[in-house]
Motif scaffolding. Structure first.
Motif, PDB file in Angstrom:
ATOM      1  N   ASN A  79       1.325   6.321  -7.112  1.00  0.00           N
ATOM      2  CA  ASN A  79       0.235   7.196  -7.503  1.00  0.00           C
ATOM      3  C   ASN A  79       0.901   8.668  -7.241  1.00  0.00           C
ATOM      4  O   ASN A  79       0.297   9.501  -8.199  1.00  0.00           O
ATOM      5  N   THR A  80       1.550   9.176  -6.349  1.00  0.00           N
ATOM      6  CA  THR A  80       2.311  10.208  -6.271  1.00  0.00           C
ATOM      7  C   THR A  80       2.984  10.587  -7.600  1.00  0.00           C
ATOM      8  O   THR A  80       2.967  11.657  -8.071  1.00  0.00           O
ATOM      9  N   GLN A 131      -2.453  14.985  -4.008  1.00  0.00           N
ATOM     10  CA  GLN A 131      -3.756  14.530  -3.276  1.00  0.00           C
ATOM     11  C   GLN A 131      -4.587  15.710  -3.780  1.00  0.00           C
ATOM     12  O   GLN A 131      -5.990  15.358  -3.904  1.00  0.00           O
ATOM     13  N   LYS A 181       1.080   4.101  -2.773  1.00  0.00           N
ATOM     14  CA  LYS A 181       1.040   5.639  -2.694  1.00  0.00           C
ATOM     15  C   LYS A 181       2.189   6.488  -3.137  1.00  0.00           C
ATOM     16  O   LYS A 181       1.775   7.221  -3.913  1.00  0.00           O
ATOM     17  N   THR A 182       3.365   5.842  -3.285  1.00  0.00           N
ATOM     18  CA  THR A 182       4.383   6.251  -3.897  1.00  0.00           C
ATOM     19  C   THR A 182       4.256   6.336  -5.462  1.00  0.00           C
ATOM     20  O   THR A 182       4.445   7.454  -6.133  1.00  0.00           O
ATOM     21  N   GLN A 209       3.243  15.524  -2.305  1.00  0.00           N
ATOM     22  CA  GLN A 209       2.212  14.695  -2.085  1.00  0.00           C
ATOM     23  C   GLN A 209       0.872  15.335  -1.814  1.00  0.00           C
ATOM     24  O   GLN A 209       0.022  15.007  -2.375  1.00  0.00           O
ATOM     25  N   TYR A 231       0.710  -1.113  -0.144  1.00  0.00           N
ATOM     26  CA  TYR A 231      -0.008  -0.030   0.085  1.00  0.00           C
ATOM     27  C   TYR A 231       1.055   1.350  -0.001  1.00  0.00           C
ATOM     28  O   TYR A 231       0.595   2.281  -0.726  1.00  0.00           O
ATOM     29  N   LYS A 232       2.170   1.397   0.515  1.00  0.00           N
ATOM     30  CA  LYS A 232       2.875   2.289   0.728  1.00  0.00           C
ATOM     31  C   LYS A 232       3.612   2.521  -0.599  1.00  0.00           C
ATOM     32  O   LYS A 232       3.785   3.787  -1.045  1.00  0.00           O
TER      33      LYS A 232
END
Length: 143
Positions: A96-97, A126, A93-94, A122, A89-90
């Motif tokens: 997606n950023t 978002q 997130k990386t 980030q 999941y981390k």
């Protein structure tokens, strides 16, 4: 390939010598902290550039395949997670950023130049995603 960060020239840290921090004046310590923060931003930029390239190879390069075993995004996130020894999941997130920053080259440039931190980048991604989502919900195409 291992890199010895302990041999990094002190100039990259505002001439702060971390081994002898007690020998520096308060103002030197603060300047060093600022230089280190700019260096962290540069390293975050370098990481996002590498992740963007992985995305282009492993996700965009697979468009048109059936994704029978695993889709490109999942594969890319899994590889990043394994490399960084972190939960998927981390890594997602990386990823997606990085994808968001790919669409925001000015923000990516500010990160590279140390004008903003990784956390700020980030947050921009978002909030930009939220704006696009709100516009889509209203039937407006964000420009």
């Amino acid at each position: 390939m291992a890199t010895s960060w302990t041999t990094l020239p002190h100039g990259f840290m505002g001439d702060l010598c971390p081994d002898n921090a007690e020998s520096h004046e308060t103002s030197e310590l603060l300047c060093g902290i600022g230089a280190i923060a700019r260096g962290e931003a540069y390293l975050a930029w370098a990481r996002y550039r590498a992740v963007i390239e992985l995305y282009q190879r492993l996700v965009l390069g697979r468009e048109g395949t059936d994704g029978f075993i695993q889709d490109g995004f999942t594969d890319c996130a899994a590889r990043i997670a394994k490399t960084l020894a972190q939960p998927r999941y981390k890594a997602e997130k990386t990823l997606n950023t990085a994808i968001g920053l790919r669409e925001l080259p000015d923000v990516l440039e500010c990160l590279r130049d140390g004008l903003i931190s990784d956390e700020h980048a980030q947050l921009v991604v978002q909030r930009t995603d939220l704006l696009g989502e709100a516009a889509r919900n209203r039937g407006v195409h964000p420009t």
